[in-house]
Design a protein around this motif. Sequence first.
Motif, PDB file in Angstrom:
ATOM      1  N   GLY A  69       1.788   1.749  -3.559  1.00  0.00           N
ATOM      2  CA  GLY A  69       1.459   2.923  -4.370  1.00  0.00           C
ATOM      3  C   GLY A  69      -0.026   1.285  -4.727  1.00  0.00           C
ATOM      4  O   GLY A  69      -0.549   2.406  -5.672  1.00  0.00           O
ATOM      5  N   VAL A  74      -4.808  -7.298  -4.837  1.00  0.00           N
ATOM      6  CA  VAL A  74      -4.754  -5.659  -4.943  1.00  0.00           C
ATOM      7  C   VAL A  74      -3.938  -5.386  -6.251  1.00  0.00           C
ATOM      8  O   VAL A  74      -3.690  -5.871  -7.124  1.00  0.00           O
ATOM      9  CB  VAL A  74      -3.589  -5.030  -3.938  1.00  0.00           C
ATOM     10  CG1 VAL A  74      -3.604  -5.182  -3.021  1.00  0.00           C
ATOM     11  CG2 VAL A  74      -2.111  -5.864  -4.077  1.00  0.00           C
ATOM     12  N   GLY A 105      -3.468  -1.202  -4.414  1.00  0.00           N
ATOM     13  CA  GLY A 105      -4.906  -1.127  -3.735  1.00  0.00           C
ATOM     14  C   GLY A 105      -6.095   0.049  -3.337  1.00  0.00           C
ATOM     15  O   GLY A 105      -6.451   0.575  -2.405  1.00  0.00           O
ATOM     16  N   THR A 106      -5.506   1.447  -4.714  1.00  0.00           N
ATOM     17  CA  THR A 106      -6.039   2.724  -4.599  1.00  0.00           C
ATOM     18  C   THR A 106      -7.214   2.031  -5.717  1.00  0.00           C
ATOM     19  O   THR A 106      -6.707   1.720  -7.218  1.00  0.00           O
ATOM     20  CB  THR A 106      -5.414   3.596  -4.965  1.00  0.00           C
ATOM     21  OG1 THR A 106      -4.911   4.211  -3.881  1.00  0.00           O
ATOM     22  CG2 THR A 106      -6.772   4.280  -4.878  1.00  0.00           C
ATOM     23  N   ASP A 140     -12.395   6.386  -4.960  1.00  0.00           N
ATOM     24  CA  ASP A 140     -11.391   7.103  -3.808  1.00  0.00           C
ATOM     25  C   ASP A 140     -11.518   6.320  -2.536  1.00  0.00           C
ATOM     26  O   ASP A 140     -11.543   7.103  -1.851  1.00  0.00           O
ATOM     27  CB  ASP A 140     -12.550   8.118  -3.759  1.00  0.00           C
ATOM     28  CG  ASP A 140     -13.195   9.312  -4.752  1.00  0.00           C
ATOM     29  OD1 ASP A 140     -11.947   9.913  -4.953  1.00  0.00           O
ATOM     30  OD2 ASP A 140     -14.004   9.936  -4.956  1.00  0.00           O
ATOM     31  N   TYR A 141     -11.309   5.161  -3.086  1.00  0.00           N
ATOM     32  CA  TYR A 141     -10.573   4.270  -2.229  1.00  0.00           C
ATOM     33  C   TYR A 141      -9.273   3.576  -1.802  1.00  0.00           C
ATOM     34  O   TYR A 141      -8.919   3.479  -3.028  1.00  0.00           O
ATOM     35  CB  TYR A 141     -12.000   3.045  -2.243  1.00  0.00           C
ATOM     36  CG  TYR A 141     -13.332   3.355  -2.434  1.00  0.00           C
ATOM     37  CD1 TYR A 141     -13.445   3.509  -0.659  1.00  0.00           C
ATOM     38  CD2 TYR A 141     -14.105   3.264  -3.011  1.00  0.00           C
ATOM     39  CE1 TYR A 141     -15.287   3.455  -0.585  1.00  0.00           C
ATOM     40  CE2 TYR A 141     -15.397   4.230  -2.956  1.00  0.00           C
ATOM     41  CZ  TYR A 141     -15.863   4.149  -1.862  1.00  0.00           C
ATOM     42  OH  TYR A 141     -17.016   4.094  -1.210  1.00  0.00           O
ATOM     43  N   THR A 142      -8.990   3.737  -0.188  1.00  0.00           N
ATOM     44  CA  THR A 142      -7.461   3.444  -0.282  1.00  0.00           C
ATOM     45  C   THR A 142      -7.386   2.244   0.014  1.00  0.00           C
ATOM     46  O   THR A 142      -8.494   1.603   0.962  1.00  0.00           O
ATOM     47  CB  THR A 142      -6.917   4.137   0.087  1.00  0.00           C
ATOM     48  OG1 THR A 142      -7.711   4.516   1.747  1.00  0.00           O
ATOM     49  CG2 THR A 142      -6.671   5.336  -0.538  1.00  0.00           C
ATOM     50  N   GLU A 143      -6.158   1.089   0.746  1.00  0.00           N
ATOM     51  CA  GLU A 143      -5.951   0.166   1.067  1.00  0.00           C
ATOM     52  C   GLU A 143      -7.499  -1.125   0.568  1.00  0.00           C
ATOM     53  O   GLU A 143      -7.072  -1.803   1.769  1.00  0.00           O
ATOM     54  CB  GLU A 143      -6.290   0.216   2.230  1.00  0.00           C
ATOM     55  CG  GLU A 143      -5.243   0.816   2.959  1.00  0.00           C
ATOM     56  CD  GLU A 143      -4.851   1.166   4.421  1.00  0.00           C
ATOM     57  OE1 GLU A 143      -5.550   0.625   5.076  1.00  0.00           O
ATOM     58  OE2 GLU A 143      -4.887   2.743   4.764  1.00  0.00           O
ATOM     59  N   CYS A 144      -7.528  -0.978  -0.581  1.00  0.00           N
ATOM     60  CA  CYS A 144      -8.071  -2.191  -1.270  1.00  0.00           C
ATOM     61  C   CYS A 144      -7.390  -3.615  -1.509  1.00  0.00           C
ATOM     62  O   CYS A 144      -6.679  -2.753  -1.829  1.00  0.00           O
ATOM     63  CB  CYS A 144      -8.875  -1.574  -2.785  1.00  0.00           C
ATOM     64  SG  CYS A 144      -9.689   0.061  -2.427  1.00  0.00           S
ATOM     65  N   PHE A 187      -2.624  -2.018  -9.011  1.00  0.00           N
ATOM     66  CA  PHE A 187      -2.061  -1.195  -8.840  1.00  0.00           C
ATOM     67  C   PHE A 187      -1.641   0.126 -10.294  1.00  0.00           C
ATOM     68  O   PHE A 187      -1.558  -0.928 -11.237  1.00  0.00           O
ATOM     69  CB  PHE A 187      -0.864  -1.403  -8.405  1.00  0.00           C
ATOM     70  CG  PHE A 187       0.245  -2.181  -8.704  1.00  0.00           C
ATOM     71  CD1 PHE A 187       1.573  -1.958 -10.242  1.00  0.00           C
ATOM     72  CD2 PHE A 187       0.054  -3.465  -8.613  1.00  0.00           C
ATOM     73  CE1 PHE A 187       2.162  -2.461 -10.886  1.00  0.00           C
ATOM     74  CE2 PHE A 187       0.429  -4.304  -9.345  1.00  0.00           C
ATOM     75  CZ  PHE A 187       1.138  -4.061 -10.506  1.00  0.00           C
ATOM     76  N   PHE A 221       0.860  -0.951   0.371  1.00  0.00           N
ATOM     77  CA  PHE A 221      -0.330   0.499  -0.077  1.00  0.00           C
ATOM     78  C   PHE A 221       0.635   1.385   0.293  1.00  0.00           C
ATOM     79  O   PHE A 221       1.022   1.709  -0.518  1.00  0.00           O
ATOM     80  CB  PHE A 221      -0.869   0.401   1.358  1.00  0.00           C
ATOM     81  CG  PHE A 221      -1.948  -0.897   0.780  1.00  0.00           C
ATOM     82  CD1 PHE A 221      -2.896  -1.654  -0.341  1.00  0.00           C
ATOM     83  CD2 PHE A 221      -2.269  -1.022   2.271  1.00  0.00           C
ATOM     84  CE1 PHE A 221      -3.510  -2.378   0.175  1.00  0.00           C
ATOM     85  CE2 PHE A 221      -3.375  -1.977   2.353  1.00  0.00           C
ATOM     86  CZ  PHE A 221      -3.839  -2.980   1.629  1.00  0.00           C
TER      87      PHE A 221
END
Length: 108
Positions: free
Chosen positions: A27, A73, A29-30, A33-37, A75, A24
């Motif tokens: 870079g 994930v 996992g985004t 508008d969501y992060t750490e996916c 990226f 994460f």
Amino acid sequence: MTGVDVLVFYSPVESTEDVLAAVFAAGAGTIGDYTECAWFVEGTGQFRPGSAARPTIGAVGDLERLPEHRVEVTFPRQVRGEVVAALRETHPYEEPAFHVIESANPDT
């Protein structure tokens, strides 16, 4: 739009959070508008270290089975090197098993 790729890796259950934090930070996992996916599921990993291996878990020549996560994930393609480097630096295995999958650009 730049390409988006998928990293799939296998991690001992107790190490997954640390490896995820590293990829994460590099870079991954985004999604919008969501992060750490991330998506992951638990299964059983198996390996037998060869004579030249230096296993973190298990012993040379012994078959090892343990709970692992399969993690996926996404990226941006332009940070592939950083994401893979973060995985390799943080993963506890001498040789982490992983795949990088190039996804098609939906706009073409």
